[in-house]
Design a protein around this motif. Structure first.
Motif, PDB file in Angstrom:
ATOM      1  N   GLU A   1      28.929   3.628  28.689  1.00 17.75           N
ATOM      2  CA  GLU A   1      30.271   4.175  28.479  1.00 17.75           C
ATOM      3  C   GLU A   1      31.130   3.981  29.726  1.00 17.75           C
ATOM      4  N   ASP A   2      30.516   4.159  30.894  1.00 16.82           N
ATOM      5  CA  ASP A   2      31.228   3.923  32.154  1.00 16.82           C
ATOM      6  C   ASP A   2      31.651   2.457  32.250  1.00 16.82           C
ATOM      7  N   CYS A   3      30.766   1.554  31.857  1.00 14.48           N
ATOM      8  CA  CYS A   3      31.095   0.121  31.859  1.00 14.48           C
ATOM      9  C   CYS A   3      32.261  -0.162  30.909  1.00 14.48           C
TER      10      CYS A   3
ATOM     11  N   THR B   1      26.109  -6.396  37.382  1.00 15.93           N
ATOM     12  CA  THR B   1      24.722  -5.908  37.346  1.00 15.93           C
ATOM     13  C   THR B   1      24.411  -5.078  36.102  1.00 15.93           C
ATOM     14  N   MET B   2      25.114  -5.322  35.000  1.00 17.14           N
ATOM     15  CA  MET B   2      24.843  -4.558  33.772  1.00 17.14           C
ATOM     16  C   MET B   2      23.390  -4.679  33.342  1.00 17.14           C
ATOM     17  N   PHE B   3      22.828  -5.896  33.492  1.00 13.25           N
ATOM     18  CA  PHE B   3      21.462  -6.159  33.058  1.00 13.25           C
ATOM     19  C   PHE B   3      20.532  -6.207  34.258  1.00 13.25           C
TER      20      PHE B   3
ATOM     21  N   PHE C   1      35.582  -4.637  32.933  1.00 12.31           N
ATOM     22  CA  PHE C   1      34.499  -4.817  31.963  1.00 12.31           C
ATOM     23  C   PHE C   1      34.353  -6.262  31.502  1.00 12.31           C
ATOM     24  N   ASP C   2      35.415  -6.897  31.048  1.00 10.85           N
ATOM     25  CA  ASP C   2      35.309  -8.243  30.491  1.00 10.85           C
ATOM     26  C   ASP C   2      34.736  -9.236  31.500  1.00 10.85           C
ATOM     27  N   HIS C   3      35.260  -9.219  32.698  1.00 10.84           N
ATOM     28  CA  HIS C   3      34.785 -10.157  33.720  1.00 10.84           C
ATOM     29  C   HIS C   3      33.351  -9.828  34.123  1.00 10.84           C
ATOM     30  N   CYS C   4      33.058  -8.548  34.280  1.00 12.56           N
ATOM     31  CA  CYS C   4      31.719  -8.106  34.672  1.00 12.56           C
ATOM     32  C   CYS C   4      30.696  -8.481  33.603  1.00 12.56           C
ATOM     33  N   TYR C   5      31.071  -8.268  32.339  1.00 14.82           N
ATOM     34  CA  TYR C   5      30.167  -8.606  31.238  1.00 14.82           C
ATOM     35  C   TYR C   5      29.879 -10.110  31.224  1.00 14.82           C
ATOM     36  N   LYS C   6      30.906 -10.915  31.404  1.00 13.87           N
ATOM     37  CA  LYS C   6      30.713 -12.368  31.419  1.00 13.87           C
ATOM     38  C   LYS C   6      29.818 -12.799  32.579  1.00 13.87           C
ATOM     39  N   LEU C   7      30.028 -12.224  33.753  1.00 15.70           N
ATOM     40  CA  LEU C   7      29.181 -12.546  34.900  1.00 15.70           C
ATOM     41  C   LEU C   7      27.747 -12.095  34.647  1.00 15.70           C
ATOM     42  N   SER C   8      27.577 -10.893  34.125  1.00 19.55           N
ATOM     43  CA  SER C   8      26.242 -10.368  33.827  1.00 19.55           C
ATOM     44  C   SER C   8      25.521 -11.257  32.817  1.00 19.55           C
TER      45      SER C   8
ATOM     46  N   LYS D   1      22.603  -1.733  35.696  1.00 19.21           N
ATOM     47  CA  LYS D   1      23.592  -0.650  35.608  1.00 19.21           C
ATOM     48  C   LYS D   1      23.516   0.048  34.254  1.00 19.21           C
ATOM     49  N   ALA D   2      23.482  -0.721  33.170  1.00 16.68           N
ATOM     50  CA  ALA D   2      23.541  -0.122  31.832  1.00 16.68           C
ATOM     51  C   ALA D   2      22.308  -0.389  30.975  1.00 16.68           C
ATOM     52  N   PHE D   3      21.423  -1.264  31.420  1.00 19.54           N
ATOM     53  CA  PHE D   3      20.240  -1.611  30.630  1.00 19.54           C
ATOM     54  C   PHE D   3      19.001  -1.625  31.507  1.00 19.54           C
ATOM     55  N   ASN D   4      17.868  -1.288  30.910  1.00 24.45           N
ATOM     56  CA  ASN D   4      16.564  -1.337  31.564  1.00 24.45           C
ATOM     57  C   ASN D   4      15.634  -2.190  30.734  1.00 24.45           C
ATOM     58  N   CYS D   5      14.598  -2.728  31.369  1.00 22.99           N
ATOM     59  CA  CYS D   5      13.549  -3.398  30.602  1.00 22.99           C
ATOM     60  C   CYS D   5      12.204  -3.131  31.266  1.00 22.99           C
ATOM     61  N   LYS D   6      11.173  -3.229  30.428  1.00 23.61           N
ATOM     62  CA  LYS D   6       9.808  -3.005  30.902  1.00 23.61           C
ATOM     63  C   LYS D   6       8.867  -3.881  30.097  1.00 23.61           C
TER      64      LYS D   6
END
Length: 93
Positions: free
Chosen positions: A65-67, A22-24, A73-80, A39-44
């Motif tokens: 930074e927590d991510c 859920t990074m994005f 991280f690597d797997h989460c980033y790829k899924l995100s 989790k780490a990014f917002n958009c509007k």
């Protein structure tokens, strides 16, 4: 930041943090003039009347930074990124 301990589930896969993948933000459900959070990014999408007047994407530095410090991280980033790419492909149809 403390890492979360890995525990095994019945299927043998390691448990993940609740924020996994859920990074994005969910870009399929963006309402005008409302911030959509990940989790780490917002958009509007800023809107005045019928059209878009602007787009804002922001990072939440402490969450990023927590991510980065997370063992998944690597797997989460790829899924995100996969979810983001799929949402983009669907929204263009």
């Amino acid at each position: 930041m403390a890492e979360h301990p890995a525990t095994e589930t019945a299927s043998g896969a390691a448990d993940r943090k609740p924020c996994y993948g859920t990074m994005f933000p969910d870009t399929l459900h963006v309402e005008p003039n409302a911030t959509v959070r990940g989790k780490a990014f917002n958009c509007k999408l800023e809107s005045l009347g019928l059209g878009r007047s602007g787009r804002n994407v922001s990072v939440i530095p402490e969450e990023w930074e927590d991510c980065l410090a997370c063992r998944d991280f690597d797997h989460c980033y790829k899924l995100s990124m996969g979810k983001l790419a799929l949402a983009s492909a669907i929204s263009e149809k």
